[in-house]
Write an enzyme that holds these catalytic residues in place. Structure first.
Site, PDB file in Angstrom:
ATOM      1  N   VAL A   1     -26.587 -31.572  74.221  1.00 39.26           N
ATOM      2  CA  VAL A   1     -27.165 -32.665  75.002  1.00 39.26           C
ATOM      3  C   VAL A   1     -26.884 -34.014  74.344  1.00 39.26           C
ATOM      4  O   VAL A   1     -26.507 -34.985  75.006  1.00 39.26           O
ATOM      5  CB  VAL A   1     -28.683 -32.459  75.229  1.00 39.26           C
ATOM      6  CG1 VAL A   1     -29.250 -33.591  76.061  1.00 39.26           C
ATOM      7  CG2 VAL A   1     -28.943 -31.123  75.919  1.00 39.26           C
TER       8      VAL A   1
ATOM      9  N   GLU B   1     -37.669 -36.820  81.765  1.00 39.49           N
ATOM     10  CA  GLU B   1     -37.044 -36.336  83.006  1.00 39.49           C
ATOM     11  C   GLU B   1     -36.172 -35.107  82.759  1.00 39.49           C
ATOM     12  O   GLU B   1     -36.136 -34.182  83.577  1.00 39.49           O
ATOM     13  CB  GLU B   1     -36.183 -37.461  83.614  1.00 39.49           C
ATOM     14  CG  GLU B   1     -35.502 -37.142  84.917  1.00 39.49           C
ATOM     15  CD  GLU B   1     -36.478 -36.918  86.061  1.00 39.49           C
ATOM     16  OE1 GLU B   1     -37.084 -37.890  86.522  1.00 39.49           O
ATOM     17  OE2 GLU B   1     -36.650 -35.757  86.484  1.00 39.49           O
TER      18      GLU B   1
ATOM     19  N   GLY C   1     -33.069 -29.921  84.257  1.00 37.06           N
ATOM     20  CA  GLY C   1     -31.830 -30.621  83.909  1.00 37.06           C
ATOM     21  C   GLY C   1     -31.627 -31.879  84.725  1.00 37.06           C
ATOM     22  O   GLY C   1     -32.375 -32.844  84.587  1.00 37.06           O
TER      23      GLY C   1
ATOM     24  N   GLU D   1     -27.932 -17.693  75.523  1.00 40.88           N
ATOM     25  CA  GLU D   1     -27.873 -17.820  74.068  1.00 40.88           C
ATOM     26  C   GLU D   1     -27.852 -16.453  73.394  1.00 40.88           C
ATOM     27  O   GLU D   1     -28.231 -15.448  73.995  1.00 40.88           O
ATOM     28  CB  GLU D   1     -29.093 -18.625  73.593  1.00 40.88           C
ATOM     29  CG  GLU D   1     -29.080 -20.029  74.175  1.00 40.88           C
ATOM     30  CD  GLU D   1     -30.096 -20.937  73.511  1.00 40.88           C
ATOM     31  OE1 GLU D   1     -30.394 -20.731  72.327  1.00 40.88           O
ATOM     32  OE2 GLU D   1     -30.564 -21.862  74.193  1.00 40.88           O
TER      33      GLU D   1
ATOM     34  N   LYS E   1     -41.957 -25.354  81.582  1.00 41.49           N
ATOM     35  CA  LYS E   1     -41.574 -26.321  82.603  1.00 41.49           C
ATOM     36  C   LYS E   1     -42.592 -26.384  83.732  1.00 41.49           C
ATOM     37  O   LYS E   1     -42.932 -27.470  84.210  1.00 41.49           O
ATOM     38  CB  LYS E   1     -40.186 -25.968  83.155  1.00 41.49           C
ATOM     39  CG  LYS E   1     -39.063 -26.220  82.146  1.00 41.49           C
ATOM     40  CD  LYS E   1     -37.745 -25.659  82.648  1.00 41.49           C
ATOM     41  CE  LYS E   1     -36.598 -25.970  81.682  1.00 41.49           C
ATOM     42  NZ  LYS E   1     -35.382 -25.206  82.039  1.00 41.49           N
TER      43      LYS E   1
END
Lengths: 405, 405
Positions: free
Chosen positions: A12, A124, A129, A185, A200
């Protein structure tokens, strides 16, 4: 020029640098001023890379530099991100993050701290995402009372479930493929056990209901037990299996859960496939709305972080109001929550249907060609407690999956 | 208490009053202050209604009252809405509107006027009813260069096309039904000829590209020529027919068009049915995102107007920046725009296919059981000009519909 620093040069972080560099001109126009990157913090070296000259290993350099006004925290995890964020806010620097663990755990406290210091804490990128759902809840749907928020919030599990549905392969095999392709992962627990989606939905519920929803209060089940056979039944029923995060508010009570769920063709969530995410919102005036986009990925997530940087730049010296308060809502016990259930059971339908009917009223049966030693049925809409009790009275249940009403 | 006035007590106006009253408490929390309605302006009387005491017939009362800080203009049409809006902004009052005709025609000028007087001109409700797309373009996707925006922007035509696809009935009959149910107006021209969608895509393109896209530069075709037979072909091709508004930017050039379009199952727009709308956005960092919700309807539209009122209340004395400038982009001539086309042609396939092949390379044929005296084919992706030339050389073409690549 407004100076920023990026904490963490992973996927990121390097994306944030790329977004700010590639769209420099249009970002300057939107922010009202040029946005510079003065530092990148990482423990590693990146010889020959474009950030070589601005790379630092010591956070003190950043937090003590009064020129730095906005910090992008894209390290992930609780520590040292938590300490770094607190110190930045206390030093009068706004912080933008993609770190859902930290937001779910300490978001409320960090927002209060930001307010105290007249700066902003924005996140955000922490949910969905590139889907601009946080700002929509915060600045757009402000005339509505949101009473439901649900969605597909984890790209890895949605990719795995989509692949399972399409290929007919089992969970373990598809997970291995996904890991080899970089979509999952090496340690996939946070994704496949639902922990990521759980954080989330807690964040989104807090913002939507103007209260504090603790992620520990979200009932969470992962997708590891979903099998190729379950997928076949779903197909026969005209449904798809999704890891659904679902939260409802009724007055001063709320319920929230994350679990594999069969979703019918009538739902806009039915055809959200692959790494895409979608968030479905119901407002008392708005009715239904849905937001759809890349749930993960370097650039979509980085674009969301960079959008927050622009918003912080537009609001220097002023804290943007967020509708997340310390007010607690009463949690509805999971036992009370009602759905229909899909159930697989051992045996031949003609031999066992009467037993099923003796326990569940009005079961709708379904069978899959090739699976001769078992069959499935769909229950009426009943509470979790009711279902558990009834299921105890019935031998040979192989699995059960909730159905979205 | 921040005082507002509502201009027009029609469907949307009465909805705005209802939203502000029903959600009074949560709106006060979000706006930071209570929002009152001091006046409703309408030429008619509403004896016995809740707004009887605040109804006025004379705009002077409102525009000259310094207590009124925010005005909701929900009258529609250019005049007197244009004059009223200008006078409100000049008097230091912010204006929120659902009026897409006015925004498409004079939006840029009114935004400049608002800036001059340190107030706001907001129009979230003008595009896609309850879908919060304007604020997303304006405040969320600020780190992206948006290079495409497209969508289903008109609820009436989408309802008609969905009904036609499902019932097999022809346009005229479904339109009549829709009028009887109140889903289409007695004079449906603005909807069915695409004028409404044309204005909306011009507004969205202007905001997305940071330029001024004139709605007169949008090539526009309505749905009145779509037949029950076209729907049968679409079904055979696994597609649905939508009134698609589509706009693309390449460097300093743009193209925009509104026309009936066949959309494949791979597109998230394929399953947007009934009065629902969806807006699809592509950003150079974000990739694809989609916003979905009620495209029209009293309360969703009113919720968007009320959301703007809250935003105006949070920004009293400060103009929120909008990325709509007077910069002109060069319009790509429609002749240059490329798609695949679906074509229906008279005659039997075995007799005419060679003629088709002599004109169009690689036609993919399709036939519909029961339609024996005609057949269809899909062309390669070619320019509008190319298609027109080739089509001239082929007798008996019944109709053609563009296909979304």
């Amino acid at each position: 020029m407004i100076q920023t620093a990026v904490l963490g040069y992973g996927t990121v972080g390097s994306g944030v640098v790329e977004v700010l560099e590639t769209n420099r001109e249009s970002i300057e126009k939107r922010a009202g001023e040029a946005i510079g990157i003065k530092y990148v913090l990482d423990l590693r070296e990146f010889p020959g890379s474009s950030i070589e000259d601005i790379l630092v290993h010591d956070y003190e350099v950043i937090v003590n530099d009064p020129e730095v006004q906005i910090i992008a925290e894209v390290m992930g995890g609780i520590e040292p991100a938590y300490t770094f964020t607190k110190r930045a806010l206390e030093a009068g620097k706004s912080v933008c993050t993609s770190n859902k663990e930290l937001v779910a755990e300490h978001g409320l406290e960090l927002m209060k701290l930001a307010k105290k210091h007249k700066v902003n804490y924005m996140f955000e990128a922490s949910c969905g995402g590139g889907i601009p759902i946080i700002r929509a809840l915060n600045s757009s749907l402000t005339a509505d009372e949101i009473d439901q928020i649900s969605g597909i919030l984890n790209g890895t599990t949605n990719f795995i479930l989509t692949e399972m549905a399409e290929s007919g392969a089992d969970f373990d095999q598809v997970l291995k493929d996904a890991q080899n392709k970089g979509y999952a992962e090496r340690n996939p627990e946070a994704d496949v056990e639902g922990y990521d989606a759980c954080r989330k939905i807690a964040i989104l519920s807090s913002l939507a209901y103007g209260a504090h929803v603790d992620y520990r209060d979200v009932y969470t089940e992962g997708i590891t037990k979903i099998t190729a056979e379950d997928m076949k039944y779903a197909k026969m029923l005209g449904m798809s299996i999704k890891l659904l995060a679902d939260s409802k508010r009724e007055g001063e009570r709320f319920s929230a859960m994350v679990c594999p769920t069969m979703v019918g063709k009538g739902s806009p969530l039915y055809s959200v496939n692959g790494v895409f995410n979608a968030v479905f919102v119901h407002g008392n005036m708005l009715g239904d709305a849905m937001f759809y986009g890349s749930g993960a990925g370097k650039l979509p997530t980085a674009s969301a972080v960079a959008g927050d940087i622009v918003d912080c730049a537009k609001h220097l010296g002023k804290t943007v109001m967020m509708n997340w308060s310390s007010k607690e809502l009463e949690r509805v016990d999971i036992k009370e929550v009602k759905h229909a259930f899909f159930v697989r059971i051992k045996g031949k339908m003609e031999e066992r249907l009467n037993q099923v009917k003796a326990v569940f009223s009005n079961p709708q049966t379904v069978s899959v060609p090739g699976l001769e030693e078992e069959f499935g049925f769909v229950t009426e809409c009943i509470s979790e407690e009711d279902f558990a009790k009834k299921a105890e009275g019935l031998e040979g249940i192989i699995s059960r999956i909730r159905i979205r009403a």
